[in-house]
Design a protein around this motif. Structure first.
Motif, PDB file in Angstrom:
ATOM      1  N   GLU A  24       0.830  -1.208   0.000  1.00 51.92           N
ATOM      2  CA  GLU A  24       0.000   0.000   0.000  1.00 51.92           C
ATOM      3  C   GLU A  24       0.867   1.261   0.000  1.00 51.92           C
ATOM      4  OE1 GLU A  24      -3.056   0.243  -0.642  1.00 51.92           O
ATOM      5  OE2 GLU A  24      -3.678   2.219   0.053  1.00 51.92           O
ATOM      6  N   ILE A  25       2.063   1.194   0.585  1.00 45.89           N
ATOM      7  CA  ILE A  25       2.975   2.354   0.514  1.00 45.89           C
ATOM      8  C   ILE A  25       3.328   2.608  -0.950  1.00 45.89           C
ATOM      9  CG2 ILE A  25       5.334   3.136   0.992  1.00 45.89           C
ATOM     10  CD1 ILE A  25       5.113   1.926   3.757  1.00 45.89           C
ATOM     11  N   LEU A  26       3.676   1.525  -1.641  1.00 43.92           N
ATOM     12  CA  LEU A  26       4.043   1.659  -3.054  1.00 43.92           C
ATOM     13  C   LEU A  26       2.878   2.246  -3.853  1.00 43.92           C
ATOM     14  CD1 LEU A  26       6.440   1.031  -4.863  1.00 43.92           C
ATOM     15  CD2 LEU A  26       5.505  -1.239  -5.253  1.00 43.92           C
ATOM     16  N   VAL A 230      -3.695  -0.564   5.949  1.00 42.97           N
ATOM     17  CA  VAL A 230      -3.948   0.793   5.438  1.00 42.97           C
ATOM     18  C   VAL A 230      -3.613   1.819   6.516  1.00 42.97           C
ATOM     19  CG1 VAL A 230      -5.699   2.376   4.547  1.00 42.97           C
ATOM     20  CG2 VAL A 230      -5.739  -0.010   3.854  1.00 42.97           C
ATOM     21  N   ALA A 231      -3.988   1.502   7.753  1.00 42.75           N
ATOM     22  CA  ALA A 231      -3.668   2.415   8.853  1.00 42.75           C
ATOM     23  C   ALA A 231      -2.165   2.445   9.115  1.00 42.75           C
ATOM     24  CB  ALA A 231      -4.418   1.990  10.111  1.00 42.75           C
ATOM     25  N   LEU A 232      -1.508   1.295   8.955  1.00 44.47           N
ATOM     26  CA  LEU A 232      -0.065   1.236   9.200  1.00 44.47           C
ATOM     27  C   LEU A 232       0.719   2.107   8.221  1.00 44.47           C
ATOM     28  CD1 LEU A 232       0.688  -2.499  10.123  1.00 44.47           C
ATOM     29  CD2 LEU A 232       1.136  -0.469  11.500  1.00 44.47           C
ATOM     30  N   VAL A 233       0.182   2.277   7.027  1.00 44.29           N
ATOM     31  CA  VAL A 233       0.845   3.149   6.056  1.00 44.29           C
ATOM     32  C   VAL A 233       0.960   4.558   6.640  1.00 44.29           C
ATOM     33  CG1 VAL A 233       0.633   4.232   3.786  1.00 44.29           C
ATOM     34  CG2 VAL A 233       0.087   1.820   4.067  1.00 44.29           C
ATOM     35  N   ILE A 234      -0.114   4.995   7.273  1.00 45.44           N
ATOM     36  CA  ILE A 234      -0.096   6.324   7.883  1.00 45.44           C
ATOM     37  C   ILE A 234       0.842   6.316   9.092  1.00 45.44           C
ATOM     38  CG2 ILE A 234      -1.534   8.112   8.935  1.00 45.44           C
ATOM     39  CD1 ILE A 234      -3.905   6.871   7.365  1.00 45.44           C
ATOM     40  N   PHE A 235       0.740   5.248   9.883  1.00 49.34           N
ATOM     41  CA  PHE A 235       1.610   5.095  11.056  1.00 49.34           C
ATOM     42  C   PHE A 235       3.079   5.155  10.641  1.00 49.34           C
ATOM     43  CE2 PHE A 235       3.846   2.129  14.000  1.00 49.34           C
ATOM     44  CZ  PHE A 235       3.693   2.865  15.164  1.00 49.34           C
ATOM     45  N   ALA A 236       3.394   4.510   9.519  1.00 45.64           N
ATOM     46  CA  ALA A 236       4.773   4.451   9.046  1.00 45.64           C
ATOM     47  C   ALA A 236       5.151   5.693   8.239  1.00 45.64           C
ATOM     48  CB  ALA A 236       4.981   3.204   8.188  1.00 45.64           C
ATOM     49  N   VAL A 237       4.272   6.678   8.210  1.00 49.21           N
ATOM     50  CA  VAL A 237       4.444   7.881   7.402  1.00 49.21           C
ATOM     51  C   VAL A 237       5.041   7.592   6.024  1.00 49.21           C
ATOM     52  CG1 VAL A 237       4.383   9.557   9.266  1.00 49.21           C
ATOM     53  CG2 VAL A 237       6.566   8.563   8.645  1.00 49.21           C
ATOM     54  N   TRP A 238       4.502   6.585   5.348  1.00 50.88           N
ATOM     55  CA  TRP A 238       4.862   6.232   3.962  1.00 50.88           C
ATOM     56  C   TRP A 238       6.338   5.857   3.824  1.00 50.88           C
ATOM     57  CZ3 TRP A 238       1.328   9.708   5.577  1.00 50.88           C
ATOM     58  CH2 TRP A 238       0.024   9.537   5.112  1.00 50.88           C
ATOM     59  N   ASN A 239       6.928   5.389   4.909  1.00 51.82           N
ATOM     60  CA  ASN A 239       8.341   5.024   4.899  1.00 51.82           C
ATOM     61  C   ASN A 239       8.484   3.514   5.119  1.00 51.82           C
ATOM     62  OD1 ASN A 239      10.921   4.342   5.959  1.00 51.82           O
ATOM     63  ND2 ASN A 239      11.308   6.499   6.404  1.00 51.82           N
ATOM     64  N   HIS A 295       6.141  14.473   7.788  1.00 50.83           N
ATOM     65  CA  HIS A 295       5.288  13.305   7.985  1.00 50.83           C
ATOM     66  C   HIS A 295       3.969  13.403   7.233  1.00 50.83           C
ATOM     67  CE1 HIS A 295       7.484  12.388  11.994  1.00 50.83           C
ATOM     68  NE2 HIS A 295       8.186  12.087  10.928  1.00 50.83           N
ATOM     69  N   SER A 296       3.994  14.038   6.074  1.00 53.77           N
ATOM     70  CA  SER A 296       2.711  14.190   5.403  1.00 53.77           C
ATOM     71  C   SER A 296       2.605  13.229   4.222  1.00 53.77           C
ATOM     72  CB  SER A 296       2.534  15.640   4.951  1.00 53.77           C
ATOM     73  OG  SER A 296       3.606  15.984   4.117  1.00 53.77           O
ATOM     74  N   PRO A 297       1.383  12.918   3.838  1.00 56.37           N
ATOM     75  CA  PRO A 297       1.178  11.989   2.719  1.00 56.37           C
ATOM     76  C   PRO A 297       1.617  12.631   1.401  1.00 56.37           C
ATOM     77  CG  PRO A 297      -0.885  12.964   3.421  1.00 56.37           C
ATOM     78  CD  PRO A 297       0.128  13.373   4.428  1.00 56.37           C
TER      79      PRO A 297
END
Lengths: 310, 358
Positions: A24-26, A230-239, A295-297
């Motif tokens: 989902e990050i990709l 999906v929530a973890l993507v935000i938690f991981a700040v797309w990293n 830390h923004s999308p």
């Protein structure tokens, strides 16, 4: 309770979450929000299991899982990129489809166990040297190959995104597709390729559940993990590197309810089972509360891009 | 490029309906391919599905009973979706509405029926509404992603009801079976024409939500906010208040559906009261383009799909999941068809290409 065996088990429980989060990050780096992770995981889980069950070949099983995940992502990509459909609803539709698809194909497989040839392939392998390090060794380096592949995928994805020209182009597409287009980056192609790859990773996450983690077929095997991803993507700040930490943390939360039984702590298992979901909410609120530039999308996330409406 | 996409300036109503009808037809053909994979004749299966949903007065009643919670929840979701607030927490809001209503029903089983049912409805409305206020508050305050929060709250509500069912609310007389005690007869909604009164409540709600969305100030503010937050701000709309009020309404309508399901269908509190309706309602709401009248149609169509799904399971041995594949297909093709309603693909003439295309 917080023993080495607990942490080691948290890594295993976090592995399906890791693959789905990386996928989902990709996807989101292209600027597209795909809410169909749960659906793609289920498609990967059932196709991986189905092919593994009949062929007994772990490689074919994983390939099938990746193709199934990519196929789901392909439907989403076609709808949102070429046909310009709403991203949220297309993702939700994909989850509905994936759920139906997996229980449709899995109907005859319920209760079937992963064949021996596959479960043997995924037996834990201690990495010589590394596994001898006290504490770290048994927690991180005494796992099946799939878990190691998870580490590798996260690192490779990190290198790809931050150290290669293609990764830079991809981030440009997600941040500002208009500018990327003007710099003659093929926006549509970048979006398609990475969304499909993201779907393949989600499919792998599902296959880990059905082939290694459970390892048998059961209806709705993902049980909401796609959404946690999906929530973890935000938690991981797309990293991708932070995704490693997030996925294993939530892996730990996932198994804590089971582990707490048999200890002296008297709490209902059903209340403990709420933890991963509750922590997800707390994390999301915290992240949105502490918004910062770093830390923004991706700026273009969720916004459709049509060249002629630029 | 020989083809180009251009925005249609207008499209006739007939043409737009025609494109949508074609989308449904294509969805049925594609789903038919899945059925064909099972070595069955898709046409036989579709006819049998029709029979399963509408083939007898009993089946029609069952379809209506399935349509009621779907319709009510969809109406609630329409309010949230209009504001571009992705409330996918219908399941949780239904369950918490049912939980609040059950609290009244189980604690005060002997108060007179009209009073008890009224109190249960108020409780259900409050339960669903308050549960929806959680994501609304975070969204209004810090812009927290509501999609995931509403979804996580579904799981938490589900675990909560499971906890009650296995723990404090477990019926000691159920011979070890983990269930909540049945409601007293006073807590059960009456029937009208063989179907519980929920259908009348649902139809009243269609009218009320229609008036709210099309003809009230708040409904207008929701629509403006959904179009653009900036426009809403310049127009002097109180954004936080609008989010809180509308999402409370959205959740409370789902909560009322939960009360109706607990009282009239399961006659107690159970995890099955939501039965996936919160998710299916997302599809029915979207297909109906958030219009309450169309939601009535899409809810009946999908209730028929759900009923016929279980019917063909017994008749043909097809997994009932086939119905959710068909549901998703219809949604996919509808989403895709929107493109052809909005845009037109035209062939570029060679003269135009010579001039440099665009």
């Amino acid at each position: 309770m917080l023993t080495i065996s607990f942490f080691s088990a948290a890594i295993i429980a976090g592995t399906p979450l890791l693959f789905a989060t990386l996928g989902e990050i990709l996807t989101q780096k292209t600027g597209n929000l795909n809410l169909g992770v749960e659906g793609m995981m289920l498609m990967g889980a059932v196709m991986g299991f189905l092919v593994g069950f009949h062929s007994g070949n772990p490689f074919l099983a994983l390939l099938a899982a990746m193709l199934a995940g990519a196929m789901g992502a392909g439907i989403y990509a076609l709808l949102t990129i070429s046909l310009r459909a709403n991203q949220e609803v297309s993702g939700l539709a994909l989850t509905t489809f994936g759920t139906g698809f997996s229980s449709f194909l899995g109907q005859s497989l319920v209760g079937q166990v992963t064949p021996k040839s596959i479960s043997n392939f995924f037996n834990p392998i201690a990495i010589p040297g590394l596994s001898k390090i006290p504490v770290i060794g048994p927690i991180f380096f005494n796992h099946d190959v799939f878990v190691y592949f998870g580490y590798l995928t996260a690192i490779l994805l990190g290198i790809y995104l931050y150290k290669t020209q293609k990764g830079l182009n991809l981030r440009a597409v997600g941040e500002n597709p208009g500018a990327a287009d003007a710099a003659s980056i093929n926006v549509t192609l970048y979006k398609y390729v990475h969304i499909l790859l993201g779907g393949a990773l989600c499919g792998l996450g599902g296959a880990y559940l059905s082939l290694v983690y459970v390892p048998a077929w059961q209806e709705n095997i993902t049980a909401g993990r796609g959404w946690i991803a999906v929530a973890l993507v935000i938690f991981a700040v797309w990293n991708p590197y932070r995704a490693l930490f997030g996925a294993y943390l939530f892996g730990g939360l996932d198994i804590i309810g089971f582990r707490i039984q048999g200890t002296s702590i008297q709490v209902s298992q059903y209340l403990i089972d709420m933890l991963p979901y509750l922590v997800t909410i707390i994390v999301l609120v915290f992240v949105s509360f502490k918004k910062s530039q770093e830390h923004s999308p991706p700026k273009g996330l969720g916004k459709p891009y049509f060249r002629e409406e630029r | 490029m020989l083809y180009r996409i251009e925005k249609r300036s207008d499209i006739s109503k007939e043409k737009s309906i025609g494109i949508r009808a074609l989308a449904i037809l294509l969805a049925l053909i594609t789903s038919g391919a899945f059925i064909f994979l099972l070595k069955l004749n898709p046409i036989d299966v579709y006819l049998s599905m029709l029979d399963g949903a509408f083939g007898s007065p009993y089946r029609i009643r069952e379809t209506i009973i399935t349509a009621i919670p779907l319709l009510i929840t969809s109406l609630g979701l329409a309010i949230a979706f209009k504001m571009q607030f992705w409330n996918i927490g219908g399941e949780g809001q239904i369950l918490m509405g049912a939980f609040f209503a059950s609290f009244i029903a189980l604690n005060y089983p002997d108060i007179p029926k009209p009073i008890l049912l009224t109190l249960m409805m108020i409780a259900g409305i409050l339960g669903g509404g308050l549960w929806a206020l959680i994501p609304a508050f975070f969204k209004a305050q810090w812009g927290t992603n509501e999609t995931i929060v509403t979804l996580m709250l579904n799981y938490i509500a589900l675990k909560w009801i499971t906890f009650l069912q296995y723990g404090p609310w477990r019926d000691p007389d159920a011979l070890g079976f983990p269930k909540v005690p049945n409601f007293s007869p006073n807590a059960i909604l009456p029937k009208v024409f063989g179907v519980h009164i929920g259908w009348i409540i649902a139809l009243i709600l269609v009218v009320l939500v229609y008036i709210f969305m099309k003809h009230s100030k708040k409904g207008y503010e929701i629509a403006v906010l959904g179009e653009s937050e900036n426009t809403a701000r310049y127009a002097g709309i109180n954004i936080k208040k609008t989010i809180l009020v509308s999402i409370f309404l959205s959740g409370s309508i789902a909560g009322l559906a939960g009360m109706i399901q607990a009282s009239a269908v399961s006659k107690t509190l159970a995890v099955s009261v939501s039965g996936g309706m919160g998710f299916t309602a997302i599809i029915t709401t979207w297909l109906a383009a958030l219009n309450p009248i169309f939601i009535l149609v899409s809810s009946i169509l999908f209730a028929a799909l759900i009923r016929s799904g279980s019917f063909i399971q017994t008749a043909f041995g097809i997994p009932s999941a086939a119905a959710s594949i068909i549901q998703a297909m219809i949604l996919f093709f509808f989403l895709g068809s929107h493109f052809f309603i909005k845009y037109r693909i035209t062939r570029k003439t060679s003269a135009k290409i010579a001039q440099g295309g665009e």
